[in-house]
Write a protein that holds these residues in place. Structure first.
Motif, mmCIF file in Angstrom:
data_model
loop_
_atom_site.group_PDB
_atom_site.id
_atom_site.type_symbol
_atom_site.label_atom_id
_atom_site.label_comp_id
_atom_site.label_asym_id
_atom_site.label_seq_id
_atom_site.Cartn_x
_atom_site.Cartn_y
_atom_site.Cartn_z
ATOM 1 N N LEU A 137 -82.264 54.797 9.621
ATOM 2 C CA LEU A 137 -80.954 55.273 9.183
ATOM 3 C C LEU A 137 -80.569 54.660 7.844
ATOM 4 O O LEU A 137 -79.978 55.329 6.986
ATOM 5 N N ARG A 143 -78.262 61.354 10.404
ATOM 6 C CA ARG A 143 -77.351 61.201 11.528
ATOM 7 C C ARG A 143 -78.149 60.648 12.700
ATOM 8 O O ARG A 143 -79.339 60.945 12.860
ATOM 9 N N GLU A 146 -79.833 63.304 14.702
ATOM 10 C CA GLU A 146 -81.018 63.850 14.034
ATOM 11 C C GLU A 146 -82.217 62.923 14.219
ATOM 12 O O GLU A 146 -83.341 63.389 14.447
ATOM 13 N N LYS A 168 -75.558 70.480 12.407
ATOM 14 C CA LYS A 168 -74.247 70.884 11.901
ATOM 15 C C LYS A 168 -74.362 72.091 10.973
ATOM 16 O O LYS A 168 -73.429 72.860 10.806
ATOM 17 N N GLN A 243 -72.772 55.338 12.458
ATOM 18 C CA GLN A 243 -72.416 56.328 11.453
ATOM 19 C C GLN A 243 -72.179 55.680 10.090
ATOM 20 O O GLN A 243 -72.412 56.294 9.047
ATOM 21 N N ARG A 246 -74.913 55.666 7.485
ATOM 22 C CA ARG A 246 -75.027 56.884 6.670
ATOM 23 C C ARG A 246 -74.121 56.784 5.445
ATOM 24 O O ARG A 246 -74.518 57.137 4.329
ATOM 25 N N LEU A 275 -78.730 64.472 2.843
ATOM 26 C CA LEU A 275 -77.810 64.280 3.963
ATOM 27 C C LEU A 275 -77.611 65.546 4.789
ATOM 28 O O LEU A 275 -76.971 65.516 5.836
ATOM 29 N N TYR A 286 -68.046 61.176 2.010
ATOM 30 C CA TYR A 286 -68.718 59.926 2.326
ATOM 31 C C TYR A 286 -68.476 58.852 1.278
ATOM 32 O O TYR A 286 -68.739 57.672 1.518
#
Length: 308
Positions: A137, A143, A146, A168, A243, A246, A275, A286
């Protein structure tokens, strides 16, 4: 027909149009169960829907709104099907979108997380799994869902690429890997602790004790326990999340673009692709409100002093 029967038909029809509805199904089945405890199995009122949405008084208003949002289209569908169910007005429980400021991990934080896994998790397979997932990650910005859905065929060892299937968005994408990341994944795949579970050669990369895939909640719980043990949570802040790795990935790339003379616009476009965003505007989410990045951008915009 009961509401549960109606719900099955509703979900089948909407999924036939391409909607996943995993969270919606979870919430609506909760709603049906809540109604049944109150003696209602085939009807409900607007007051019922609002009462259920606010059944957790300690929850944030945005959560109440999200729960009611799950019920609203179901009620409209029932109403259109001639059921004695009212349409729920959109103005009930309105709330603006809330966002939680991301925790941007420092290099020291990341080193501590990775270094602590072997000692913190007594099971060697779990320790190796958590260390590899965290590292992946950090290196890719995937994610967590994923990452857990990756299978062995998704790794292109020769080209140092991952094929990530869209969730998504409907688009699959290729994510570049540093050779060291590829090597770490291959090492994990071939580790004795993983192979002892009897995993499928074409199955998930990250496996549980039966050789199958993990659910997200299990990895999140492991990570939360690790964060608590390392005391990474700043005073007065919420616990850092998976999260946030990310967010950290995106932020560090943009900071590097500003501080090393690269083109921030080009970097942003690349980040959107990596991403899995459909456009740069989603990537901005983000990056906003991150002090480190704002400082780097401001430094890039400062005028140069007079030449001598």
């Amino acid at each position: 027909m009961s509401l549960r029967d109606d719900l099955d038909v509703y979900l089948t029809q909407r999924r036939g149009l391409g909607f996943a509805l995993k969270t919606t199904e979870y919430l609506l089945r909760q709603f049906c169960g809540w109604l049944e405890t109150r003696g209602k199995s085939d009807t409900f009122t607007i007051d019922d829907a609002v009462a259920w949405a606010r059944d957790r008084p300690d929850a944030a208003p945005v959560w109440w709104s999200q729960r009611l949002t799950a019920v609203r289209p179901f009620a409209a569908w029932l109403n259109a099907s001639d059921a004695d169910i009212p349409v729920i007005p959109a103005a009930l429980l309105p709330t603006g979108t809330t966002r939680r400021n991301p925790f941007i991990y420092s290099q020291e934080d990341l080193d501590r997380l990775l270094g602590a896994c072997p000692a913190f998790f007594p099971n060697p397979r779990v320790a190796a799994t958590m260390r590899t997932i965290i590292g992946l990650l950090v290196a890719t910005g995937l994610r967590i869902g994923e990452a857990l859905r990756l299978t062995i065929p998704n790794i292109d060892v020769a080209e140092h690429l991952l094929t990530v299937h869209g969730t998504k968005t409907p688009l699959d994408r290729l994510v570049p890997l540093d050779p060291t990341t590829t090597g770490t994944l291959v090492e994990y795949v071939n580790s004795p602790a993983r192979l002892a579970t009897g995993p499928s050669p074409s199955g998930p990369i990250f496996v549980n004790n039966r050789g199958g895939g993990f659910v997200v909640e299990t990895i999140e719980q492991h990570f939360a326990s690790l964060v608590d043990t390392l005391e990474l949570t700043p005073v007065g802040h919420r616990r850092p999340r998976l999260q946030d790795l990310r967010h950290t990935f995106a932020t560090r790339h943009m900071i590097a673009a500003y501080t090393r003379g690269a083109d921030p616009t080009r970097t942003l476009t690349l980040l959107s692709t990596w991403l899995g965003h459909t456009g740069p505007e989603h990537t901005y989410w983000y990056l906003s409100a991150v002090p480190q990045l704002l400082a780097a951008a401001a430094g890039r915009l400062e005028p140069e002093g007079p030449s001598t």
